[in-house]
Design an enzyme around this catalytic site. Structure first.
Site, PDB file in Angstrom:
ATOM      1  N   ASP A 156       0.850  -1.198   0.000  1.00 18.97           N
ATOM      2  CA  ASP A 156       0.000   0.000   0.000  1.00 18.97           C
ATOM      3  C   ASP A 156       0.879   1.239   0.000  1.00 18.97           C
ATOM      4  OD1 ASP A 156       0.714  -0.863   2.700  1.00 18.97           O
ATOM      5  OD2 ASP A 156      -0.537   0.782   3.427  1.00 18.97           O
TER       6      ASP A 156
ATOM      7  N   GLU B 294       0.041  -0.860   5.890  1.00 14.03           N
ATOM      8  CA  GLU B 294       1.123  -0.274   6.679  1.00 14.03           C
ATOM      9  C   GLU B 294       0.966   1.227   6.830  1.00 14.03           C
ATOM     10  OE1 GLU B 294       5.184   1.272   7.626  1.00 14.03           O
ATOM     11  OE2 GLU B 294       3.824   1.782   5.982  1.00 14.03           O
TER      12      GLU B 294
END
Length: 480
Positions: free
Chosen positions: A88, A151
């Protein structure tokens, strides 16, 4: 052996760059509007996870998709050694030289969102992982390449991973700087709201001339907002339209003094929309950016607002503005391992009919007691007429300097680069802290610019190839 790994990495460069361009073209910003079964953080993040897992399947590794929260690729048997990455990325923002999800190579650098955080390093580590398997060298441990998807937000991916799989004890995350980061700060992420009990408690010294209709800056708590916008209107009883023109002139002078760009637009005669462009930076280093929201509030706080409008602007301009280390919040502290506490005002929102909210990203020293810090924060915001509405924390992380994992990676780094493997600490948070003895290991080399979370984020291709060689030897040395 070190020369062999570098030569193998160099031979991979053309294929690596081609795959990296494909990978970076996936817009993997969390998008809950497209979330669903198997894609808890949205379509783009799911596509990025599947891209990595598909590479693993094509290369003959064992793979598993853990409900879209995470995945892994592995080979070998026995005790696990982990390499932890994430797919991400933070929102791209505006002002890029080339589109953020159309990777562009200029002067040996690849520009795209995720180039250095963390898709570029993740793919380099995967190629290293494959090089070790293909080397045929004997290993005594299983190597697991763990892929996270959340994250940059709430780390729900790692929470779910721990529910479905055992967490390895040792490993590294290629998501920070070289040589080795063995200590990471903890985080306190509070959502502040105006306390209704304090509303009206303080008498305004004069009638409000201006009314704040709305204010917005920032998309993520861990980014310094680079754009801010406020809609204001001249109160009916405040005076004629000449005051509007006067404020526009004052604003232009303010922008010039601050050395930033922005503009003021007239709305319905007595209304204005003020916009300001700052400079994005990672939330762990707020002093490296220019917080557009706090700058805009600094200007507005010099105008006669009243009530909740004023209390919102005062928090931003008198308490948070340029208070990078939490002194005005009463939480300033530091330790030898990780340095000073930092405060980033990441998301600043005000709507006349919905109220005010401020998302802070506080990074506290690894050896500091988080509960005591939170208690001091509660007392400080309460004295200002605010309250903590929601709170999310994560602990600090410290691996002793003489731990075998640290010593092994120091040896690898020094053999590959010829440079001393100095131990570092960071205000950032990496997946390494999910392991008992995990460290952050590259990819940014000493003296190089770190562009994570910035516009025109880039990675130097030669540095990624060098990191690939380092990661290959590191995986081998940890698992042999």
């Amino acid at each position: 052996m070190s020369n062999d790994w570098m030569e193998q990495a160099k031979r991979q460069q053309a294929v690596f760059v081609a795959k990296l361009k494909e990978f970076l073209a996936i817009d993997s910003v969390e998008d809950m509007s497209t979330a669903g079964e198997g894609k808890p953080f949205g379509q783009g993040v799911a596509e990025a996870l599947e891209y990595m897992l598909a590479l693993g399947e094509q290369d003959g590794f064992r793979t598993r998709n853990l409900e879209g929260y995470a995945g892994y690729i592995e080979f070998g048997q026995g005790e696990e050694v982990a390499v932890l990455v994430h797919v991400d990325v933070v929102p791209a923002g505006e002002g890029w030289t080339t589109p953020p999800f159309s990777p562009d190579i200029r002067d040996g650098k690849i520009f795209a969102r995720g180039a250095i955080d963390d898709k570029g390093p993740a793919l380099a580590a995967y190629f290293a992982f494959r090089m070790v398997r293909d080397s045929g060298l004997p290993l005594s441990k299983r190597v697991r390449f763990i892929i996270g998807t959340d994250e940059e937000s709430g780390w729900l991916c790692m929470k779910r991973y721990a529910e479905l799989e055992p967490i390895p004890e040792i490993g590294f995350s290629p998501d920070a700087s070289f040589p080795i980061i063995h200590a990471e700060k903890g985080q306190i992420n509070p959502l502040l709201r105006l306390d209704e009990r304090a509303a009206g408690a303080k008498c305004d010294p004069a009638p409000a001339r201006w009314l704040l209709r709305s204010f917005q800056a920032g998309e993520r708590g861990n980014m310094v907002p680079d754009r801010a916008e406020a809609a204001i209107v001249l109160a009916a009883e405040a005076g004629d339209d000449s005051l509007v023109e006067g404020l526009v002139s004052d604003y232009q002078e303010f922008l010039a003094r601050q050395g930033v760009s922005g503009r003021a637009e007239r709305q319905d005669g007595r209304g204005l929309v003020l916009r300001l462009d700052g400079q994005a930076a990672h939330g762990m280093e707020p002093c490296e950016g220019r917080n557009a929201g706090l700058l805009l509030a600094r200007f507005l706080a010099g105008q006669p607002f009243g009530g909740d409008d004023r209390r919102f602007l005062e928090l931003l301009s008198a308490v948070l503005y340029e208070d990078y280390f939490g002194a005005k919040l009463g939480i300033a502290c530091e330790d030898e391992a990780t340095g000073k506490l930092t405060v980033n005002a990441g998301i600043l929102t005000y709507k006349q009919d919905e109220g005010a909210s401020v998302h802070l990203n506080i990074r506290y020293p690894a050896t500091v007691n988080a509960d005591e810090c939170v208690q001091r924060l509660r007392q400080a915001v309460a004295s200002l007429g605010w309250k903590i509405d929601r709170l999310r924390t994560s602990s600090g992380h410290y691996v002793p300097k003489d731990h075998p994992c640290v010593l092994t990676l120091q040896k690898v780094y020094e053999e590959q680069t010829g440079l001393p493997a100095t131990l570092l600490s960071t205000g950032g948070a990496t997946y390494a802290k999910t392991l008992k003895a995990g460290v952050a290991f590259g990819p940014v080399f000493p003296g190089k610019e770190a562009t994570a979370h910035m516009k025109d984020e880039y990675a130097e291709i030669n540095d990624l190839i060098a990191a690939m060689a380092i990661y290959a030897q590191a995986i081998y040395e940890l698992a042999k």
